[in-house]
Structures are given as structure tokens and as C-alpha cells.
Design an enzyme around this catalytic site. Structure first.
Site, short mmCIF file in Angstrom:
data_model
loop_
_atom_site.label_atom_id
_atom_site.label_comp_id
_atom_site.label_asym_id
_atom_site.label_seq_id
_atom_site.Cartn_x
_atom_site.Cartn_y
_atom_site.Cartn_z
N LYS A 154 -0.48 -1.16 -4.70
CA LYS A 154 -1.49 -0.10 -4.80
C LYS A 154 -0.74 1.21 -4.90
O LYS A 154 -0.13 1.66 -3.93
CB LYS A 154 -2.36 -0.15 -3.54
N TYR A 194 0.86 -1.19 0.00
CA TYR A 194 0.00 0.00 0.00
C TYR A 194 0.90 1.25 0.00
O TYR A 194 1.46 1.62 1.03
CB TYR A 194 -0.87 -0.04 1.25
#
Lengths: 297, 297
Positions: free
Chosen positions: A159, A131
Site C-alpha cells: 500500500k 502499509y
């Protein structure tokens, strides 16, 4: 599970606790809309504001309500010790993947962050998504570091926080990262305003905030882009420009989406943990007008 | 208690827990050196990395070991709910003051932060120090906001993050803030490299990192500045330039001070919570050489 639309629902809450009923209904709505996966307890799900026990409970609710739709949850925490405990809790609850942001209080070095991912990936048995969200973690990944982490066991997706606006520059940005990571690792775009451009540029998945509240709207963009209809995806995203402008105006997507959820009656008000608050006054009216006019669903 | 030297000790810890013996010895050393107050569980004390139970326990240890020296602890947390609980714990443990940083994950607005301080100050019975540290909280106070918060009940000090290097600019900066706050609220400088300049410019207190490990060194600077000997304070600070340079080189003071504590045998190694780590390799040798040469004590 790291392709298509990954929808990130809110976790409605107030000072007394999580509104479990409202959360479950949000997840059920995502299942009904046939999203590809659910990212519970993301930044939009306010994971950082909940205790370990609350996060475990919300994870269980998400997994139960999601049925066959795979659930991913964030295991972000300031300490490696706590990240490992959260990973254990989440896996016990039956998640299909884990999302790990390098949350910081003291500034982290690239080596700190690599060691964090090295330790965590060696201690889990489900896939992990990296992330990368400097707006909340205050850590800036280099592509070189992404490349090193993507080669660790269990890493299956990254991501990324948006892409450049120009299609050719977006493509170049995605290609540059792609060249540094193994083939089985997908690249997912976040920052909803960038989603169509990111998907058109080769991202395989959209980690989506509006997808958590208005899944049909987000699915239309995702399906268009991933079926090769780049123009239609861009057109649909362009039509949501007033929404993207609200995200900018109110310092990010969370408060706008929480306000929209309150206005639509998906949640009670307040729905955010203090000191965070939804938008009030004229801003709230602006949001109400926008979500009606855009026919979000 | 918001004048003179406020010394911020490390909280030595590893993945198993807090090293209570080492922490207590650090506090005892501060008492022996006669610091004016102790800021336990500041950023240097890694408050953000500890659970509520651990913070409560460390607070109790600090109060016990501090004897007549007043203890302040940070009650910083992402949620207002948790800040209120931490304030209750700390007051029960007998602290003389609370330190509150506006910790953020989602970006906070000035109104969010004002509401946080408004709620907390209405629910405490000991003085509070406003902790302005954008490097870790990622919130930037304006002087106008400081002025509003400083007029809330129980606010008695503001910990500011350094001052400009030039003495006249530092004085102007302190005067500008002073004009906006009530007389009973003191201004404290932090960022050790700026301490002498800040005290010479009219700050009443130094919230000090090196004061937590080398109290005599920090007291000499504080006493010189506060007795009007600005030149001597500046000279003493100037003599520590190699230390300030290490803080810059290693991205802040925490890792350098933790490394120094390990090298001097005040703590075991590791002493920081993963993913944070002390400095290793040639950087560690550099730090060892510097603390010996500077005769820190």
C-alpha cells in the site's frame, strides 16, 4: 483480494467504547455495494487508538458482517511482541489478510523494519500487505527496502502513499517499484486524491478512505480505471476535487470522513477518539455542502 | 521538584518482560548519586512500548526504590481516555508529578492538544510537566500554545527540546518562553547536548538521559551551571562531545544509552523492546571506547 477497490471503513467510537451497531452497518453497506475487499481497522478505522480486546472484537464484527467479502485488518503496534499477538487474534477471527504498518515512537532504521516484517511474515498463515504511510508512521520506505520485504513469504501487496500528479511520472514511479518486487505482489495506491492517477499508472488496487463511506463513488472510479478507461477515471476523480481540497484543508482525510459520516447519520457524534475530533463550526458546514453537492454515495 | 537534575533511567526489557531487578538497581544508583528527581518511564524509559499494567508495575518499583527522591512518570498515550487511566494509576502508586507528551498517530491540531491538557489537568491532584518532544510525538508546540497550557491548573514545568547552540540565542529563546508563562512554571532543557547551554541560559532543570545512567557526570554539569559557573558547565559539556556525536550518529540518545548500559553490565542484552535494538558491530565498539575514555559515572 489485493485488486480492485479495498474499502476502509471508520470505526465509530466515543469515550465509552466502539459503536458496534454503526460499525456493522458501515460494513454491510460495503458488502451491498460489492466492494472487492474491506480494510477494517486501517488508519481510517483508528486501529491505533483501540486496545487489543477492542481490536479483536471489531475484527470479529467485520468478518461476520462481511460475508463473502474478504476482510483485512491492520496489526500495527509499536512492539513486535504486540504485532504478533494482534496477528494471532486477527487470524483466529477469520481475516483473509493482514495489513502491517511500521508504527514508530523512536525512529526506526531500515534494518529494524526489515526485521519486523521478517519476524511477522514467518509467524502468519494469511497474506500480508505492507502499509507504507509515512504521514502516520513517520517511517520512510526506500524502494530497495520494499523490494527486500516483498520477497518475504506471505507478502502479497504494498500500500503506497500516493503517486506523483503527472500521469507519466506516476507511471514511472509505479514501474520503478514494480521492477523490484515479485510478480505476485500487487501495488495499491492510497491517498484518495491520487487514486485515479495511481490506478491509471498501473496500480492494481485502491486502498480507499472514501470507499469505506461512499463505496459507489469509489467503485465508479476503480471500475473505469481498471477497465482501461483512464480518461473517465480521471474525469470522475477531477469532479471530486472539492473533497480532495477538504482533505488538504483539514490535515488529512480522517476528520473529514468522520464529519461526513456524522452529517449523513451513519454514526453518532462524536465518532472519533479524543483528543481527535471531527470538524465543527463553519468547516462542518463546508463539508455538509460539499458532500451534498458531489452526490457522494 | 522541577529544578536541578531530573534523571531519566532506562526501563530494561526484553520480549518476555521488564527486567525489574535491573530497573530497580538503576533507580537505586540515582538515589545514591543524589539526583534531584527521577523521571521514570520517559521516552528513555520506553513508556510507549509498555502496557498499562507494565507501566503501573514499573511506577511502583520506581517509587519504592526512590525513597525520598521525587518520582515523575510519563502518562503519554494516543487516547485521552488512556491518559486519564494512566494518571490515576501513577497517582495511586505515589508519584510526585506527571509528565505528559501529546503523542500522535493522526496529526494533532493546537486545539486538540490544548483540550487534552485541559481535560487532564482538571482531573489530577499532583503537578504536571508538559513534555514537548516533536522528535517522538510529531507535534510542534508554539510558544503561544505553551503559554495557554502553562496557565492551566497543576502545570508546573515545561520540558523543551533543546535550545539554540549560541548562548545569546539560547538566552533569547528561554526569555521568550518565560515571558509567556506564569512565574511558578519552570523551564527544563532536554536533549543532553544542549543541557549546559540551556541551564546557562536560565533553564531551571535538566531533564536528562545520561543523568539516568551516569548521574555523577550529569550532576557535575548541573551543579556548575546552577551555581553560576557557566564556563565550567560549558567546559564539562564540551568534554562529552564524542558522546553527543554518537547520539547524532545513531539517530538519538536511546540506543546509545541502552548500548552503554549493556556494555557496563547494568542490564542484560537485549535491553530494548523489538523492533528497537541496541547498537551492534563496530558501532558498539565505538560506544564502548567512548564511555571508557570519557570516564562517565
Amino acid at each position: 483480494m489485493f485488486t480492485g477497490l479495498s474499502a476502509f471503513p471508520l470505526t465509530p467510537m466515543n469515550e465509552q467504547g466502539v459503536d458496534e451497531g454503526a460499525f456493522t452497518r458501515l460494513v454491510e453497506q460495503l458488502v451491498a455495494a460489492k466492494v472487492d475487499s474491506i480494510g477494517a481497522l486501517g488508519s481510517t478505522g483508528s486501529y491505533a487508538y483501540l486496545s487489543r480486546i477492542e481490536r479483536s472484537r471489531v475484527t470479529q464484527l467485520a468478518v461476520e458482517a462481511a460475508g463473502n467479502v474478504p476482510v483485512m485488518v491492520s496489526i500495527g503496534s509499536l512492539r513486535t511482541r504486540d504485532v504478533l499477538l494482534l496477528a494471532e487474534d486477527a487470524q483466529k477471527a477469520g481475516v483473509k489478510a493482514l495489513l502491517l504498518p511500521p508504527v514508530s515512537y523512536q525512529k526506526l532504521s531500515a534494518e529494524d523494519v526489515f526485521s519486523l516484517y521478517e519476524t511477522v511474515t514467518a509467524n502468519i498463515s494469511v497474506p500480508l500487505c505492507v502499509y507504507d504511510n509515512p504521514g502516520t508512521t513517520h517511517f520512510e520506505f526506500t524502494d530497495e527496502l520494499h523490494g527486500r520485504i516483498a520477497r518475504l513469504p506471505n507478502v502479497h501487496s504494498i500500500k503506497i502513499p500516493g503517486v506523483p500528479e503527472a500521469p507519466d511520472q506516476a507511471r514511472a514511479r509505479v514501474d520503478r517499484l514494480r521492477a523490484l518486487i515479485p510478480e505476485h505482489v500487487t501495488i495499491g495506491v492510497s491517498g484518495d486524491a491520487f487514486a485515479a492517477t495511481g490506478l491509471n499508472a498501473g496500480c492494481e488496487v485502491w486502498y480507499s478512505v472514501i470507499g469505506g463511506l461512499f463505496p459507489k463513488t469509489a467503485l465508479a472510479i476503480t471500475r473505469a480505471a481498471l477497465s482501461g478507461n483512464a480518461e473517465e477515471a480521471a474525469r470522475l476523480s477531477e469532479s471530486l476535487k472539492p473533497l480532495w481540497a477538504l482533505f488538504t484543508q483539514f490535515g488529512g482525510s480522517l476528520r473529514v470522513v468522520a464529519t461526513a459520516a456524522e452529517l449523513r447519520g451513519f454514526t453518532h457524534s462524536p465518532s472519533l477518539p479524543l483528543p481527535l475530533r471531527a470538524i465543527s463550526g463553519s468547516g462542518r458546514q463546508q463539508i455538509a455542502a460539499a458532500i451534498d453537492e458531489l452526490e457522494l454515495s
